[in-house]
Structure formats: C-alpha cells, structure tokens
Design a protein around this motif. Structure first.
Motif, PDB file in Angstrom:
ATOM      1  N   GLN A  38       0.826  -1.206   0.000  1.00  8.15           N
ATOM      2  CA  GLN A  38       0.000   0.000   0.000  1.00  8.15           C
ATOM      3  C   GLN A  38       0.860   1.256   0.000  1.00  8.15           C
ATOM      4  O   GLN A  38       0.425   2.317  -0.441  1.00  8.15           O
ATOM      5  CB  GLN A  38      -0.931   0.002   1.209  1.00  8.15           C
ATOM      6  CG  GLN A  38      -2.022  -1.036   1.112  1.00  8.15           C
ATOM      7  CD  GLN A  38      -2.844  -1.131   2.386  1.00  8.15           C
ATOM      8  OE1 GLN A  38      -2.481  -0.576   3.414  1.00  8.15           O
ATOM      9  NE2 GLN A  38      -3.952  -1.846   2.308  1.00  8.15           N
ATOM     10  N   LYS A  39       2.097   1.159   0.466  1.00 10.90           N
ATOM     11  CA  LYS A  39       3.007   2.306   0.513  1.00 10.90           C
ATOM     12  C   LYS A  39       3.709   2.555  -0.818  1.00 10.90           C
ATOM     13  O   LYS A  39       4.265   3.618  -1.036  1.00 10.90           O
ATOM     14  CB  LYS A  39       4.081   2.086   1.589  1.00 10.90           C
ATOM     15  CG  LYS A  39       3.548   2.008   2.995  1.00 10.90           C
ATOM     16  CD  LYS A  39       4.692   1.744   3.951  1.00 10.90           C
ATOM     17  CE  LYS A  39       4.204   1.533   5.366  1.00 10.90           C
ATOM     18  NZ  LYS A  39       5.330   1.236   6.285  1.00 10.90           N
ATOM     19  N   VAL A  40       3.663   1.571  -1.704  1.00  8.80           N
ATOM     20  CA  VAL A  40       4.374   1.673  -2.980  1.00  8.80           C
ATOM     21  C   VAL A  40       3.739   2.745  -3.845  1.00  8.80           C
ATOM     22  O   VAL A  40       2.521   2.856  -3.942  1.00  8.80           O
ATOM     23  CB  VAL A  40       4.349   0.317  -3.724  1.00  8.80           C
ATOM     24  CG1 VAL A  40       4.938   0.457  -5.125  1.00  8.80           C
ATOM     25  CG2 VAL A  40       5.103  -0.727  -2.933  1.00  8.80           C
ATOM     26  N   SER A  41       4.590   3.542  -4.482  1.00  2.24           N
ATOM     27  CA  SER A  41       4.123   4.572  -5.409  1.00  2.24           C
ATOM     28  C   SER A  41       4.118   3.961  -6.809  1.00  2.24           C
ATOM     29  O   SER A  41       5.165   3.857  -7.462  1.00  2.24           O
ATOM     30  CB  SER A  41       5.056   5.775  -5.353  1.00  2.24           C
ATOM     31  OG  SER A  41       4.719   6.705  -6.343  1.00  2.24           O
ATOM     32  N   TRP A  42       2.956   3.526  -7.264  1.00  4.27           N
ATOM     33  CA  TRP A  42       2.847   2.884  -8.560  1.00  4.27           C
ATOM     34  C   TRP A  42       2.809   3.929  -9.662  1.00  4.27           C
ATOM     35  O   TRP A  42       2.214   4.989  -9.495  1.00  4.27           O
ATOM     36  CB  TRP A  42       1.578   2.024  -8.614  1.00  4.27           C
ATOM     37  CG  TRP A  42       1.597   0.921  -7.620  1.00  4.27           C
ATOM     38  CD1 TRP A  42       0.966   0.894  -6.418  1.00  4.27           C
ATOM     39  CD2 TRP A  42       2.317  -0.311  -7.714  1.00  4.27           C
ATOM     40  NE1 TRP A  42       1.235  -0.283  -5.767  1.00  4.27           N
ATOM     41  CE2 TRP A  42       2.068  -1.029  -6.532  1.00  4.27           C
ATOM     42  CE3 TRP A  42       3.138  -0.861  -8.687  1.00  4.27           C
ATOM     43  CZ2 TRP A  42       2.609  -2.286  -6.305  1.00  4.27           C
ATOM     44  CZ3 TRP A  42       3.684  -2.107  -8.451  1.00  4.27           C
ATOM     45  CH2 TRP A  42       3.416  -2.809  -7.276  1.00  4.27           C
ATOM     46  N   PRO A  43       3.435   3.647 -10.830  1.00  2.79           N
ATOM     47  CA  PRO A  43       3.420   4.621 -11.926  1.00  2.79           C
ATOM     48  C   PRO A  43       2.028   4.734 -12.540  1.00  2.79           C
ATOM     49  O   PRO A  43       1.263   3.768 -12.564  1.00  2.79           O
ATOM     50  CB  PRO A  43       4.407   4.045 -12.940  1.00  2.79           C
ATOM     51  CG  PRO A  43       4.477   2.594 -12.641  1.00  2.79           C
ATOM     52  CD  PRO A  43       4.209   2.449 -11.172  1.00  2.79           C
ATOM     53  N   LYS A  44       1.744   5.934 -13.044  1.00  2.20           N
ATOM     54  CA  LYS A  44       0.471   6.157 -13.736  1.00  2.20           C
ATOM     55  C   LYS A  44       0.551   5.509 -15.110  1.00  2.20           C
ATOM     56  O   LYS A  44       1.619   5.159 -15.604  1.00  2.20           O
ATOM     57  CB  LYS A  44       0.208   7.661 -13.893  1.00  2.20           C
ATOM     58  CG  LYS A  44       0.236   8.421 -12.585  1.00  2.20           C
ATOM     59  CD  LYS A  44      -0.938   8.070 -11.732  1.00  2.20           C
ATOM     60  CE  LYS A  44      -0.936   8.935 -10.481  1.00  2.20           C
ATOM     61  NZ  LYS A  44      -1.207   8.201  -9.286  1.00  2.20           N
ATOM     62  N   ARG A  45      -0.582   5.341 -15.764  1.00  2.00           N
ATOM     63  CA  ARG A  45      -0.631   4.688 -17.074  1.00  2.00           C
ATOM     64  C   ARG A  45       0.259   5.412 -18.090  1.00  2.00           C
ATOM     65  O   ARG A  45       0.974   4.788 -18.871  1.00  2.00           O
ATOM     66  CB  ARG A  45      -2.063   4.634 -17.589  1.00  2.00           C
ATOM     67  CG  ARG A  45      -2.173   3.949 -18.944  1.00  2.00           C
ATOM     68  CD  ARG A  45      -3.613   3.842 -19.410  1.00  2.00           C
ATOM     69  NE  ARG A  45      -4.410   2.981 -18.576  1.00  2.00           N
ATOM     70  CZ  ARG A  45      -4.516   1.664 -18.744  1.00  2.00           C
ATOM     71  NH1 ARG A  45      -3.841   1.076 -19.695  1.00  2.00           N
ATOM     72  NH2 ARG A  45      -5.282   0.945 -17.958  1.00  2.00           N
ATOM     73  N   LYS A  46       0.237   6.742 -18.078  1.00  2.00           N
ATOM     74  CA  LYS A  46       1.036   7.520 -19.025  1.00  2.00           C
ATOM     75  C   LYS A  46       2.532   7.282 -18.802  1.00  2.00           C
ATOM     76  O   LYS A  46       3.297   7.111 -19.749  1.00  2.00           O
ATOM     77  CB  LYS A  46       0.696   9.006 -18.883  1.00  2.00           C
ATOM     78  CG  LYS A  46       1.280   9.880 -19.944  1.00  2.00           C
ATOM     79  CD  LYS A  46       0.783  11.306 -19.812  1.00  2.00           C
ATOM     80  CE  LYS A  46       1.326  12.177 -20.909  1.00  2.00           C
ATOM     81  NZ  LYS A  46       0.852  13.551 -20.811  1.00  2.00           N
ATOM     82  N   GLU A  47       2.950   7.275 -17.533  1.00  2.08           N
ATOM     83  CA  GLU A  47       4.357   7.017 -17.204  1.00  2.08           C
ATOM     84  C   GLU A  47       4.756   5.606 -17.616  1.00  2.08           C
ATOM     85  O   GLU A  47       5.830   5.398 -18.191  1.00  2.08           O
ATOM     86  CB  GLU A  47       4.596   7.173 -15.701  1.00  2.08           C
ATOM     87  CG  GLU A  47       4.502   8.575 -15.184  1.00  2.08           C
ATOM     88  CD  GLU A  47       4.612   8.624 -13.671  1.00  2.08           C
ATOM     89  OE1 GLU A  47       5.250   9.560 -13.158  1.00  2.08           O
ATOM     90  OE2 GLU A  47       4.067   7.723 -13.008  1.00  2.08           O
ATOM     91  N   LEU A  48       3.899   4.648 -17.335  1.00  2.00           N
ATOM     92  CA  LEU A  48       4.187   3.251 -17.654  1.00  2.00           C
ATOM     93  C   LEU A  48       4.336   3.060 -19.163  1.00  2.00           C
ATOM     94  O   LEU A  48       5.244   2.367 -19.627  1.00  2.00           O
ATOM     95  CB  LEU A  48       3.079   2.354 -17.110  1.00  2.00           C
ATOM     96  CG  LEU A  48       3.303   0.859 -17.217  1.00  2.00           C
ATOM     97  CD1 LEU A  48       4.552   0.447 -16.446  1.00  2.00           C
ATOM     98  CD2 LEU A  48       2.088   0.114 -16.694  1.00  2.00           C
TER      99      LEU A  48
END
Length: 60
Positions: A16-26
């Motif tokens: 839950q603490k992980v900063s996941w990349p947004k679709r555009k970044e990915l």
C-alpha cells in the motif's frame, strides 16, 4: 502459521506504501525499454555481421 499470517499482513501493508506509476508514465517507460532493446539488438547484429565478414576475408 501465525508467522506466515504476520508476514503476508506486512507484505500487504508495504504494498500500500508503494508509489505505482500512472498509465502515461508506464507507457512512456515501456516505449523507452522496447526502443532501447531493439536498438541494441540491431547494433549487435550489425557488429556481428561485420566481424563475421572480416574473419571470412582473413580466412580466404
């Protein structure tokens, strides 16, 4: 069994603490990786063909 439950509970909290990349970044990162891999494959193919031709010229 309790240790396994605590372990997976801790894993869930950390996820839950992980900063996941947004679709555009990915998408951007994926394009960069695929382009780099293709460029490197082409580069090494050309180098390999060049070295093969040099060796063929020396042998003949």
């Amino acid at each position: 069994m309790k240790r396994m439950t605590e372990f997976f509970s801790g894993v869930a909290r950390e996820m839950q603490k992980v900063s996941w990349p947004k679709r555009k970044e990915l998408t951007k990162y994926t394009i960069v990786v695929v382009t780099t891999v293709l460029f490197m494959a082409l580069f090494f193919t050309v180098v390999d063909l060049g070295i093969s031709e040099l060796i063929r010229l020396v042998i003949e």
